[in-house]
Design a protein around this motif. Sequence first.
Motif, PDB file in Angstrom:
ATOM      1  N   ARG A   1       0.826  -1.209   0.000  1.00  0.00           N
ATOM      2  CA  ARG A   1       0.000   0.000   0.000  1.00  0.00           C
ATOM      3  C   ARG A   1       0.856   1.253   0.000  1.00  0.00           C
ATOM      4  N   THR A   2       0.239   2.329  -0.475  1.00  0.00           N
ATOM      5  CA  THR A   2       0.829   3.652  -0.299  1.00  0.00           C
ATOM      6  C   THR A   2       0.203   4.234   0.963  1.00  0.00           C
ATOM      7  N   LYS A   3       0.791   5.294   1.480  1.00  0.00           N
ATOM      8  CA  LYS A   3       0.262   5.924   2.690  1.00  0.00           C
ATOM      9  C   LYS A   3      -0.806   6.950   2.313  1.00  0.00           C
ATOM     10  N   VAL A   4      -1.817   7.060   3.155  1.00  0.00           N
ATOM     11  CA  VAL A   4      -2.932   7.960   2.887  1.00  0.00           C
ATOM     12  C   VAL A   4      -2.499   9.426   2.811  1.00  0.00           C
ATOM     13  N   PRO A   5      -1.734   9.956   3.723  1.00  0.00           N
ATOM     14  CA  PRO A   5      -1.497  11.395   3.650  1.00  0.00           C
ATOM     15  C   PRO A   5      -0.441  11.820   2.627  1.00  0.00           C
ATOM     16  N   ALA A   6      -0.024  10.926   1.739  1.00  0.00           N
ATOM     17  CA  ALA A   6       1.074  11.272   0.832  1.00  0.00           C
ATOM     18  C   ALA A   6       0.658  11.167  -0.631  1.00  0.00           C
ATOM     19  N   LYS A   7       1.067  12.142  -1.418  1.00  0.00           N
ATOM     20  CA  LYS A   7       0.993  12.041  -2.873  1.00  0.00           C
ATOM     21  C   LYS A   7       2.310  11.427  -3.304  1.00  0.00           C
ATOM     22  N   VAL A   8       2.245  10.341  -4.077  1.00  0.00           N
ATOM     23  CA  VAL A   8       3.478   9.649  -4.422  1.00  0.00           C
ATOM     24  C   VAL A   8       3.319   8.906  -5.747  1.00  0.00           C
ATOM     25  N   THR A   9       4.404   8.815  -6.474  1.00  0.00           N
ATOM     26  CA  THR A   9       4.491   7.906  -7.611  1.00  0.00           C
ATOM     27  C   THR A   9       5.609   6.939  -7.279  1.00  0.00           C
ATOM     28  N   THR A  10       5.274   5.655  -7.302  1.00  0.00           N
ATOM     29  CA  THR A  10       6.229   4.626  -6.922  1.00  0.00           C
ATOM     30  C   THR A  10       6.054   3.414  -7.820  1.00  0.00           C
ATOM     31  N   SER A  11       6.985   2.492  -7.754  1.00  0.00           N
ATOM     32  CA  SER A  11       6.815   1.256  -8.510  1.00  0.00           C
ATOM     33  C   SER A  11       7.146   0.063  -7.621  1.00  0.00           C
ATOM     34  N   TRP A  12       6.406  -1.003  -7.846  1.00  0.00           N
ATOM     35  CA  TRP A  12       6.593  -2.243  -7.112  1.00  0.00           C
ATOM     36  C   TRP A  12       6.768  -3.370  -8.122  1.00  0.00           C
ATOM     37  N   THR A  13       7.654  -4.284  -7.851  1.00  0.00           N
ATOM     38  CA  THR A  13       7.757  -5.506  -8.631  1.00  0.00           C
ATOM     39  C   THR A  13       7.119  -6.609  -7.806  1.00  0.00           C
ATOM     40  N   VAL A  14       6.047  -7.199  -8.351  1.00  0.00           N
ATOM     41  CA  VAL A  14       5.238  -8.144  -7.593  1.00  0.00           C
ATOM     42  C   VAL A  14       4.979  -9.395  -8.436  1.00  0.00           C
ATOM     43  N   TYR A  15       5.191 -10.559  -7.827  1.00  0.00           N
ATOM     44  CA  TYR A  15       4.797 -11.807  -8.486  1.00  0.00           C
ATOM     45  C   TYR A  15       3.344 -12.089  -8.126  1.00  0.00           C
ATOM     46  N   LEU A  16       2.505 -12.231  -9.152  1.00  0.00           N
ATOM     47  CA  LEU A  16       1.096 -12.549  -8.943  1.00  0.00           C
ATOM     48  C   LEU A  16       0.866 -14.024  -9.219  1.00  0.00           C
ATOM     49  N   ARG A  17       0.383 -14.732  -8.228  1.00  0.00           N
ATOM     50  CA  ARG A  17       0.072 -16.155  -8.360  1.00  0.00           C
ATOM     51  C   ARG A  17      -1.439 -16.304  -8.533  1.00  0.00           C
ATOM     52  N   PRO A  18      -1.921 -17.469  -8.926  1.00  0.00           N
ATOM     53  CA  PRO A  18      -3.363 -17.641  -9.119  1.00  0.00           C
ATOM     54  C   PRO A  18      -4.173 -17.257  -7.884  1.00  0.00           C
ATOM     55  N   GLY A  19      -5.273 -16.564  -8.125  1.00  0.00           N
ATOM     56  CA  GLY A  19      -6.159 -16.136  -7.051  1.00  0.00           C
ATOM     57  C   GLY A  19      -6.874 -14.848  -7.406  1.00  0.00           C
ATOM     58  N   ILE A  20      -7.600 -14.334  -6.454  1.00  0.00           N
ATOM     59  CA  ILE A  20      -8.341 -13.082  -6.627  1.00  0.00           C
ATOM     60  C   ILE A  20      -7.602 -11.986  -5.875  1.00  0.00           C
ATOM     61  N   TYR A  21      -7.400 -10.868  -6.543  1.00  0.00           N
ATOM     62  CA  TYR A  21      -6.708  -9.710  -5.974  1.00  0.00           C
ATOM     63  C   TYR A  21      -7.686  -8.540  -5.901  1.00  0.00           C
ATOM     64  N   THR A  22      -7.540  -7.766  -4.848  1.00  0.00           N
ATOM     65  CA  THR A  22      -8.348  -6.565  -4.657  1.00  0.00           C
ATOM     66  C   THR A  22      -7.410  -5.374  -4.549  1.00  0.00           C
ATOM     67  N   TYR A  23      -7.779  -4.284  -5.211  1.00  0.00           N
ATOM     68  CA  TYR A  23      -7.097  -3.016  -4.996  1.00  0.00           C
ATOM     69  C   TYR A  23      -8.151  -2.037  -4.507  1.00  0.00           C
ATOM     70  N   ARG A  24      -7.760  -1.219  -3.546  1.00  0.00           N
ATOM     71  CA  ARG A  24      -8.755  -0.361  -2.906  1.00  0.00           C
ATOM     72  C   ARG A  24      -8.089   0.838  -2.253  1.00  0.00           C
ATOM     73  N   SER A  25      -8.942   1.751  -1.811  1.00  0.00           N
ATOM     74  CA  SER A  25      -8.523   2.827  -0.926  1.00  0.00           C
ATOM     75  C   SER A  25      -8.912   2.409   0.480  1.00  0.00           C
ATOM     76  N   ASP A  26      -8.029   2.609   1.420  1.00  0.00           N
ATOM     77  CA  ASP A  26      -8.350   2.278   2.804  1.00  0.00           C
ATOM     78  C   ASP A  26      -9.272   3.313   3.442  1.00  0.00           C
ATOM     79  N   LYS A  27      -9.453   4.469   2.807  1.00  0.00           N
ATOM     80  CA  LYS A  27     -10.276   5.532   3.380  1.00  0.00           C
ATOM     81  C   LYS A  27     -11.710   5.535   2.846  1.00  0.00           C
TER      82      LYS A  27
END
Length: 122
Positions: A79-105
């Motif tokens: 996750r990124t932090k709520v109080p910050a504006k940021v551009t970042t990159s992550w390298t992530v291995y995705l395995r079979p399954g269901i993924y959710t992306y969301r805002s925590d707020k």
Amino acid sequence: MLRLLLAAAFLGALTLPMSASSTPGLPELTAKVTARSITLADADGQRVTRLAPNTYRFVVKDLTTAQNFHLIGPSVNKRTKVPAKVTTSWTVYLRPGIYTYRSDKRATMRGTFTVRPGPPPA
């Protein structure tokens, strides 16, 4: 002395780790978060709904201090932090399954995609 400093700088540069952007052929996904929306798109700008298992480079553009980008799925919780504006990159291995992306707020700001064995849809 100058030669010694230049040689040390050159050797130091050789030992730096490679960044995800220097990895050729790594599929890239772009996440964008604004105060009112959250999206995840492939390199063609299409909304991500289904992917094949693989290592992906996520470019996260969190453009607001009011929300964040949170990716959750099998062995992934980033996750990124709520109080910050940021551009970042992550390298992530995705395995079979269901993924959710969301805002925590804001619970209504969310999306899902599925990783299934086999090639991604055409």
